[in-house]
Design an enzyme around this catalytic site. Sequence first.
Site, mmCIF file in Angstrom:
data_model
loop_
_atom_site.group_PDB
_atom_site.id
_atom_site.type_symbol
_atom_site.label_atom_id
_atom_site.label_comp_id
_atom_site.label_asym_id
_atom_site.label_seq_id
_atom_site.Cartn_x
_atom_site.Cartn_y
_atom_site.Cartn_z
ATOM 1 N N GLU A 292 0.830 -1.218 0.000
ATOM 2 C CA GLU A 292 0.000 0.000 0.000
ATOM 3 C C GLU A 292 0.862 1.265 0.000
ATOM 4 O O GLU A 292 0.532 2.252 -0.657
ATOM 5 C CB GLU A 292 -0.941 -0.016 1.213
ATOM 6 C CG GLU A 292 -2.002 -1.103 1.099
ATOM 7 C CD GLU A 292 -2.814 -1.261 2.376
ATOM 8 O OE1 GLU A 292 -2.237 -1.707 3.387
ATOM 9 O OE2 GLU A 292 -4.001 -0.928 2.371
ATOM 10 N N GLU B 70 -3.880 -9.745 3.623
ATOM 11 C CA GLU B 70 -4.673 -9.466 4.828
ATOM 12 C C GLU B 70 -5.746 -10.497 5.112
ATOM 13 O O GLU B 70 -6.054 -10.784 6.275
ATOM 14 C CB GLU B 70 -5.306 -8.066 4.744
ATOM 15 C CG GLU B 70 -4.345 -6.907 4.947
ATOM 16 C CD GLU B 70 -3.609 -6.484 3.687
ATOM 17 O OE1 GLU B 70 -3.712 -7.194 2.663
ATOM 18 O OE2 GLU B 70 -2.923 -5.453 3.717
HETATM 19 N N1 COA Z 1 4.439 -7.357 11.434
HETATM 20 C C1 COA Z 1 5.229 -7.592 12.474
HETATM 21 N N2 COA Z 1 6.350 -8.322 12.414
HETATM 22 C C2 COA Z 1 6.683 -8.843 11.225
HETATM 23 C C3 COA Z 1 5.904 -8.630 10.073
HETATM 24 C C4 COA Z 1 4.728 -7.857 10.205
HETATM 25 N N3 COA Z 1 3.939 -7.562 9.171
HETATM 26 N N4 COA Z 1 6.478 -9.288 9.044
HETATM 27 C C5 COA Z 1 7.592 -9.862 9.526
HETATM 28 N N5 COA Z 1 7.716 -9.598 10.852
HETATM 29 C C6 COA Z 1 8.771 -10.025 11.761
HETATM 30 C C7 COA Z 1 8.607 -11.498 12.166
HETATM 31 O O1 COA Z 1 7.674 -11.613 13.222
HETATM 32 C C8 COA Z 1 10.029 -11.829 12.580
HETATM 33 O O2 COA Z 1 10.262 -11.254 13.845
HETATM 34 P P1 COA Z 1 11.041 -12.141 14.981
HETATM 35 O O3 COA Z 1 12.398 -12.411 14.359
HETATM 36 O O4 COA Z 1 11.105 -11.219 16.162
HETATM 37 O O5 COA Z 1 10.246 -13.372 15.173
HETATM 38 C C9 COA Z 1 10.869 -11.023 11.580
HETATM 39 O O6 COA Z 1 10.026 -9.978 11.097
HETATM 40 C C10 COA Z 1 11.335 -11.841 10.404
HETATM 41 O O7 COA Z 1 10.196 -12.422 9.779
HETATM 42 P P2 COA Z 1 10.050 -13.983 9.451
HETATM 43 O O8 COA Z 1 8.599 -14.299 9.341
HETATM 44 O O9 COA Z 1 10.847 -14.782 10.410
HETATM 45 O O10 COA Z 1 10.749 -14.036 7.996
HETATM 46 P P3 COA Z 1 10.490 -15.097 6.858
HETATM 47 O O11 COA Z 1 11.550 -14.887 5.842
HETATM 48 O O12 COA Z 1 10.336 -16.475 7.423
HETATM 49 O O13 COA Z 1 9.059 -14.726 6.218
HETATM 50 C C11 COA Z 1 7.393 -13.189 5.362
HETATM 51 C C12 COA Z 1 8.903 -13.493 5.537
HETATM 52 C C13 COA Z 1 7.281 -11.791 4.756
HETATM 53 C C14 COA Z 1 6.777 -14.202 4.400
HETATM 54 C C15 COA Z 1 6.665 -13.270 6.724
HETATM 55 O O14 COA Z 1 7.410 -12.484 7.656
HETATM 56 C C16 COA Z 1 5.262 -12.771 6.715
HETATM 57 O O15 COA Z 1 4.367 -13.459 6.234
HETATM 58 N N6 COA Z 1 5.013 -11.544 7.266
HETATM 59 C C17 COA Z 1 3.706 -10.997 7.417
HETATM 60 C C18 COA Z 1 3.190 -10.482 6.098
HETATM 61 C C19 COA Z 1 1.782 -9.946 6.258
HETATM 62 O O16 COA Z 1 0.842 -10.674 6.543
HETATM 63 N N7 COA Z 1 1.608 -8.634 6.053
HETATM 64 C C20 COA Z 1 0.354 -7.975 6.131
HETATM 65 C C21 COA Z 1 0.103 -7.478 7.487
HETATM 66 S S1 COA Z 1 -1.467 -6.669 7.595
#
Ligand code: COA
Length: 260
Positions: free
Chosen positions: A115, A135
């Site tokens: 966004e 989302e």
């Molecule tokens: N909000 C808060 N924290 C987030 C985040 C988010 N949107 N996206 C990633 N993080 C944090 C993780 O919790 C993790 O924190 P930690 O190390 O303290 O546990 C860190 O960032 C690394 O993320 P991680 O998930 O371990 O990396 P990954 O390479 O395995 O996966 C993604 C990457 C992007 C696929 C995954 O982080 C993800 O799905 N994030 C959320 C995406 C999402 O739903 N966004 C919309 C939100 S409304």
Amino acid sequence: MKEFKTLITEVTNGILIITINREDKLNALNKALINELDEAITELYDNAEIKGAIITGKGNKAFAAGADIAEFKGLTEEDGKALAKRGHVVFNKIEMSPKPVIAAVNGFALGGGCELAMACHLRIASENAKFGQPEVKLGLIPGYGGTQRLTQIIGKGKALELLMTADTIDATCAGKLGLVNEVVQTVELLDTCKSLINKITSYSPIAITNVIQSVYAHFKDGIDGFDTEISLFGKCIATEDFSEGINAFLEKRKPSFKGK
Ligand code: COA
């Protein structure tokens, strides 16, 4: 420029580079960050030395992986509306910036990150960039303008597909959909964005502002974009920059625009 906690800002050759600085959380957009982004964009508006901005994410993994999910726990309906409203205000401010703003998308641009990129005027992606609005996986919909801007940029059919499937797409696919303007090698991302913004800011800033306002008039309720264009065309004609533009053309020299 003031020091921020969640952003790194620098001004080089009149271009403000805003780097989202929460690499350990994949640059997730928390409340503090949204507030600081608001302040940085206010500086873009107010500081006459700044001609345009580039927004990017720290590190090579994420532009921004969405709103900070950790801040979602325990929210009420009213809290949710307030959170979305705040995001709308800041992202609208980016979109309506009189100076050009480019997103240099250097990795995940998910949820609020996608966004944010869409609120910028142009999007350049590195080859490893990934886009999506996941989302619904959380029982949510985008709240920072995503349902509207995605539809405006890629059209209803593909927007509904991305929003309902929560699929993540790669940079090449984003390029084909028109979600990004160009896909470049990761090492070339910032230089490409800098050349692009230098090109745009070499033109009359009044003309560029009026292009932005005229295009966005198309999406404003109760406003006829064609009327806006007629009015802003007239305003351009009355500027010193326009006189300089035509004189330079006729004298076969490069124009020197003053923004007047
Ligand atoms: N909000 C808060 N924290 C987030 C985040 C988010 N949107 N996206 C990633 N993080 C944090 C993780 O919790 C993790 O924190 P930690 O190390 O303290 O546990 C860190 O960032 C690394 O993320 P991680 O998930 O371990 O990396 P990954 O390479 O395995 O996966 C993604 C990457 C992007 C696929 C995954 O982080 C993800 O799905 N994030 C959320 C995406 C999402 O739903 N966004 C919309 C939100 S409304």
